[in-house]
Design an enzyme around this catalytic site. Sequence first.
Site, mmCIF file in Angstrom:
data_model
loop_
_atom_site.group_PDB
_atom_site.id
_atom_site.type_symbol
_atom_site.label_atom_id
_atom_site.label_comp_id
_atom_site.label_asym_id
_atom_site.label_seq_id
_atom_site.Cartn_x
_atom_site.Cartn_y
_atom_site.Cartn_z
ATOM 1 N N SER A 1 0.838 -1.186 0.000
ATOM 2 C CA SER A 1 0.000 0.000 0.000
ATOM 3 C C SER A 1 0.888 1.257 0.000
ATOM 4 C CB SER A 1 -0.964 -0.045 1.192
ATOM 5 O OG SER A 1 -1.984 0.901 1.057
ATOM 6 N N ASP B 1 -9.006 -5.242 -5.802
ATOM 7 C CA ASP B 1 -8.591 -4.251 -4.809
ATOM 8 C C ASP B 1 -9.632 -3.142 -4.751
ATOM 9 O OD1 ASP B 1 -7.343 -2.266 -3.283
ATOM 10 O OD2 ASP B 1 -5.367 -2.673 -4.127
ATOM 11 N N HIS C 1 -6.792 -5.957 -1.610
ATOM 12 C CA HIS C 1 -5.673 -5.049 -1.328
ATOM 13 C C HIS C 1 -4.648 -5.670 -0.388
ATOM 14 C CE1 HIS C 1 -3.850 -1.048 -1.173
ATOM 15 N NE2 HIS C 1 -3.791 -1.147 0.155
#
Length: 444
Positions: free
Chosen positions: A257, A351, A384
């Site tokens: 991330s 995601d 994600h």
Amino acid sequence: MFSIFAPVYWLHRTLPSVPRCSRAMSAVSLLVSPGRCLYDRPLQLLGRGLSPGQDVTLRTALSDDGGELFTSAAHYRADSGGELDVSRSPALDGGSYTGVEPEGPLWSLRSRTPFRRLVKKDVRSPLRLRFSLHPGHGAPGALLLAEAAQERSFMGEGVRREPLREGRVRGSLFLPPGPGLFPALIDLYGTGGGLMEHRASLLSSHGFCTMALAYFDYEDLPKTLGGLHLDYFRNALEFLRCHPKVDKERIGVIGISKGGDLALSMATFLPGIKAAVSISGCGANTFTPLPCGKFVIPSIGFSAEKIKFTETGELDFSESMDDPLDPANSECLIPVERSPAAFLVLSGLDDKNWPSAAYADQLVARLEAHQKDVEFQCYPGAGHLLEPPYSPLCSASHHKLLGMPVLWGGQMKEHAKAQEDAWKKILTFFSKHLKWTNSMTSHL
């Protein structure tokens, strides 16, 4: 790697009286192998002493460090010999998963509390799993046929954890057993802040000296993202390079991330990074400007009006980020083409936090256009939070910085397969590019 002589843990219960069962059914056993192992070791579960074709339910449970209970349940049918082998027996409809899924009992675990993410906060102690076998495919009942237990650890035998408080740098250092010199990694997580150690400790158990690096909202670090500076990450890298057990010529970085674009920035602007992994990241600097000495990388923004909320209250951020390829954001792009490092880029097509698959395509295209060494994989159905293998899917969880639940995405089975494959790719990539030749055997 754990010893093949790791103990096997199993328990059985003798049933006092079970109607219409043969004498062989008086003792049902459930065997789990190994009894103690690393978190990323495949699971083996075997039930014995059942009636041929008997319907049973396999239940799995564990409690996290906060006492929250995670459970899964799957329906099975014993084979003609009265055995249930989870590695070859298909789970039937109606449970937490279906089909032949040897690690299904692990990755299908779910909490009863909404938006709870399973993260091992204290990696010095193992996760303790409990498996139980029950007759039939109905609701949970009191009748227990057999049970077993297993401990899954993030720290292999001999791995040492050292708190890191060097100058302004905060985090933890995980050292493999032996004199070294070891290849080293810096491990970065995202906008949740704090210190995350589970991936770093597991990587160290595979022979890497690994630094779990906090960069905000931990101890005396700034409480928010706004105080970031490249010099902080430079200091962390220099600490590793000077460590007596680290080979300073073999250092890599991994981030997920926001940690993904920080990993790219480190590999681009700091000398000595040989390999970088970006998981669900972006090829542009995100959320806050990053001062880099005489210049600053601005950050791409987001449109608040494009933020949505699901019917169950999760924040859906997936369409709100500005486009990194918009000419207005050109200065936000991290010039990875200048980096001498090799890159591995991983993302999921499901995601829901931001379009990491599109970001991956953009990043890989730029690297390939400059003939850079890059490997990439985009996983259908993956969300994600691509974590180490067998981690339960967390499709949404409470975000500490935002103070509300955030949507991460992912389909349970597809996400599980992606995590397993991604972990293999990560270990292979770092071994290849950091020229890791040490072998480490653990006897946990």
